[in-house]
Scaffold this motif. Structure first.
Motif, mmCIF file in Angstrom:
data_model
loop_
_atom_site.group_PDB
_atom_site.id
_atom_site.type_symbol
_atom_site.label_atom_id
_atom_site.label_comp_id
_atom_site.label_asym_id
_atom_site.label_seq_id
_atom_site.Cartn_x
_atom_site.Cartn_y
_atom_site.Cartn_z
ATOM 1 N N GLY A 1 0.836 -1.212 0.000
ATOM 2 C CA GLY A 1 0.000 0.000 0.000
ATOM 3 C C GLY A 1 0.865 1.254 0.000
ATOM 4 N N LEU A 2 0.309 2.321 -0.571
ATOM 5 C CA LEU A 2 1.082 3.561 -0.683
ATOM 6 C C LEU A 2 0.760 4.555 0.423
ATOM 7 C CD1 LEU A 2 0.956 4.167 -4.551
ATOM 8 C CD2 LEU A 2 2.624 2.892 -3.198
ATOM 9 N N ILE A 3 -0.181 4.189 1.321
ATOM 10 C CA ILE A 3 -0.612 5.144 2.345
ATOM 11 C C ILE A 3 -0.349 4.606 3.763
ATOM 12 C CG2 ILE A 3 -2.568 6.535 3.191
ATOM 13 C CD1 ILE A 3 -1.975 7.205 0.275
ATOM 14 N N VAL B 1 -3.375 11.439 6.054
ATOM 15 C CA VAL B 1 -4.382 11.227 5.009
ATOM 16 C C VAL B 1 -5.771 11.050 5.630
ATOM 17 C CG1 VAL B 1 -5.106 9.644 3.165
ATOM 18 C CG2 VAL B 1 -2.688 10.267 3.399
ATOM 19 N N PHE B 2 -5.847 10.252 6.690
ATOM 20 C CA PHE B 2 -7.130 9.985 7.369
ATOM 21 C C PHE B 2 -7.075 10.599 8.768
ATOM 22 C CE2 PHE B 2 -6.567 6.273 4.498
ATOM 23 C CZ PHE B 2 -7.724 6.391 3.752
ATOM 24 N N LEU C 1 -12.670 10.563 3.824
ATOM 25 C CA LEU C 1 -11.638 11.263 3.051
ATOM 26 C C LEU C 1 -12.313 12.268 2.112
ATOM 27 C CD1 LEU C 1 -8.629 11.406 2.511
ATOM 28 C CD2 LEU C 1 -8.813 9.427 1.023
ATOM 29 N N PHE D 1 -12.099 12.891 -1.997
ATOM 30 C CA PHE D 1 -11.550 11.706 -2.676
ATOM 31 C C PHE D 1 -12.349 11.438 -3.959
ATOM 32 C CE2 PHE D 1 -10.774 6.895 -2.396
ATOM 33 C CZ PHE D 1 -9.462 6.992 -2.820
ATOM 34 N N ASP E 1 -11.362 2.151 -3.502
ATOM 35 C CA ASP E 1 -10.014 1.742 -3.931
ATOM 36 C C ASP E 1 -10.013 0.275 -4.401
ATOM 37 O OD1 ASP E 1 -7.271 1.862 -4.288
ATOM 38 O OD2 ASP E 1 -6.783 1.613 -2.165
ATOM 39 N N LYS F 1 -8.777 -1.805 -6.461
ATOM 40 C CA LYS F 1 -7.749 -2.301 -7.387
ATOM 41 C C LYS F 1 -7.555 -3.788 -7.162
ATOM 42 C CE LYS F 1 -4.532 -0.037 -4.324
ATOM 43 N NZ LYS F 1 -3.758 -0.846 -3.461
ATOM 44 N N ASP G 1 -11.840 2.698 -11.414
ATOM 45 C CA ASP G 1 -10.605 2.324 -10.730
ATOM 46 C C ASP G 1 -10.291 0.844 -10.914
ATOM 47 O OD1 ASP G 1 -8.536 3.567 -9.026
ATOM 48 O OD2 ASP G 1 -9.067 1.903 -7.702
ATOM 49 N N ARG H 1 -9.074 0.395 -14.494
ATOM 50 C CA ARG H 1 -7.720 0.946 -14.592
ATOM 51 C C ARG H 1 -6.693 -0.049 -14.069
ATOM 52 N NH1 ARG H 1 -4.419 2.136 -10.981
ATOM 53 N NH2 ARG H 1 -5.665 1.948 -9.102
ATOM 54 N N LEU I 1 -5.858 9.545 -11.395
ATOM 55 C CA LEU I 1 -4.752 8.996 -10.599
ATOM 56 C C LEU I 1 -3.420 9.552 -11.107
ATOM 57 C CD1 LEU I 1 -3.844 7.199 -8.273
ATOM 58 C CD2 LEU I 1 -3.804 5.252 -9.870
ATOM 59 N N TYR J 1 2.383 12.599 -0.253
ATOM 60 C CA TYR J 1 1.178 11.788 -0.053
ATOM 61 C C TYR J 1 1.446 10.308 -0.319
ATOM 62 C CZ TYR J 1 -3.812 10.552 -0.471
ATOM 63 O OH TYR J 1 -5.054 9.973 -0.306
ATOM 64 N N PHE J 2 1.898 9.968 -1.522
ATOM 65 C CA PHE J 2 2.145 8.566 -1.883
ATOM 66 C C PHE J 2 3.581 8.200 -1.513
ATOM 67 C CE2 PHE J 2 -1.016 9.981 -5.084
ATOM 68 C CZ PHE J 2 -2.014 9.047 -4.863
#
Ligand code: GN1
Ligand code: MG
Length: 349
Positions: free
Chosen positions: A25-27, A49-50, A147, A150, A206, A208, A241, A244, A294, A308-309
């Motif tokens: 994960g990026l967060i 972020v949250f 969020l 978002f 999210d 994905k 998403d 993608r 994105l 952020y990421f």
């Protein structure tokens, strides 16, 4: 393994013994913890972020309760369960103010980093549609907005313009030019929402590929995880998403129409039950918009110094952005074919 991490894991289970990083994960920061009983997932929620992690936990309870009151024969997805601390709280706050929570690990499951077969993609689409259908009778406003902003693309565009005005990072010609070319479409979904053509529902936020868990024996999707962004929104953000992520051929960098056929076939098997004419009409615009969005988010973060990421090197968000814009270009080139596909898959056509 740091002593501190083990001490935190022991806030949830006295017998916690072995801790390894989990996923990419990026967060948030995510770990798998072994204990005398079942292994569990330990996560530090990124409070930059949250800012209200307790709202995430409240939403998760509402979601689980809503699904638990359904006829169990109609429910094909399990959700991770919240594991409380030894003092019976759903979150543990460490000395630096970090918010930690523990969730059950879905046994005999795996998450995929790459598509194996077209059936994986069909199942992913079907599981997303099933999730939306299960929640289609949950009042969106009963959930917290964990969020704000978002998937509101015009808001990301504004942040990009501000970053451009303030940054000292050199612009990337390809990304800057692509954003200029595409930006007139940025408010397509928000305008449809404002005009009442699309309505707010409960979304995942999210979906994905690697947030769907496959049973390692049956190869069926049995769970959808990463529920922090479950909140009111447009299901179109989720479809865009998911497409993608699953229909992006990472070797060639282009869009894969056959995967998209599999995904939408699975999705519409479930979503046809609640989809309106406008919902079908905005599928292609959503598939086109979310990779742009994105890419824009990655590029803005690059210009702002990667706040952020998570990155392992300073140009990673630039490369991630360019990858999304290339995918978006490929989707634009497939517009007639994707629209034909949607018409073909629409029930009664
Ligand atoms: C972030 O942390 P992760 O990987 O679950 C992001 C998503 C992006 C994704 C791209 C809250 O999710 O929107 O699609 O990175 N989540 C948030 O990999 O911003
Ligand atoms: Mg996520």
């Amino acid at each position: 393994m740091s002593y501190q991490l083990l001490a935190i894991a022991r806030q949830f289970a006295d017998s916690a013994s072995h801790i390894t990083p989990l996923g990419n994960g990026l967060i948030n920061d995510t770990f798998l913890v072994k204990s005398a009983s079942q292994p569990f997932v330990l996560q530090r929620i990124n409070t930059q972020v949250f800012p209200n992690p307790e709202q995430i936990m409240t939403n998760l309870v509402s979601l689980s309760q809503h699904i638990a009151q359904k006829n169990s024969a109609d429910v094909r997805l399990q959700l991770p369960q919240i594991l409380s601390t030894v003092t019976d709280d759903s979150l543990y706050q460490d000395e630096q103010g970090g918010a930690w929570r523990a969730l059950s690990f879905i046994a005999d499951s795996e998450s995929l980093e790459a598509v194996r077969t077209l059936d994986d993609v069909r199942q992913t689409g079907q599981a997303l549609g099933h999730f939306h259908r299960l929640l289609s009778d949950l009042e969106p406003d009963s959930l917290h907005d964990t969020l704000p902003g978002f998937h509101i693309t015009p808001g990301y565009l504004q942040q990009y313009r501000q970053a451009l005005a303030e940054t000292s990072v050199a612009q990337d010609a390809y990304c800057a030019e692509f954003i200029d070319r595409f930006q007139h479409r940025a408010d397509e979904l928000e305008a449809a929402k404002e005009q009442g053509l699309l309505s707010l529902r409960v979304i995942h936020g999210d979906p994905k590929l690697n947030n769907f868990l496959f049973d390692i024996n049956s190869l069926q999707v049995i769970s959808l995880i990463d529920l922090d962004t479950v909140k009111p929104g447009l299901v179109h953000y989720d479809v865009g998403d998911c497409v993608r992520s699953c229909c992006h051929n990472s070797d060639s960098g282009v869009f894969d129409l056959e995967r998209c056929r599999a995904l939408l076939t699975g999705y519409l098997n479930e979503a046809a039950a609640f989809f309106t004419d406008h919902d079908y009409q905005y599928l292609y615009p959503a598939i086109r918009l979310i990779p742009f969005e994105l890419g824009l988010r990655f590029y803005t973060d690059y210009l702002q110094g990667n706040r952020y990421f998570k990155v392992t090197e300073p140009e990673q968000n630039l490369r991630r952005a360019a990858e999304q814009f290339r995918l978006c270009e490929s989707i634009l080139a497939h517009e007639p074919a994707i629209n034909r596909l949607i018409t073909e898959l629409r029930p009664g056509e």
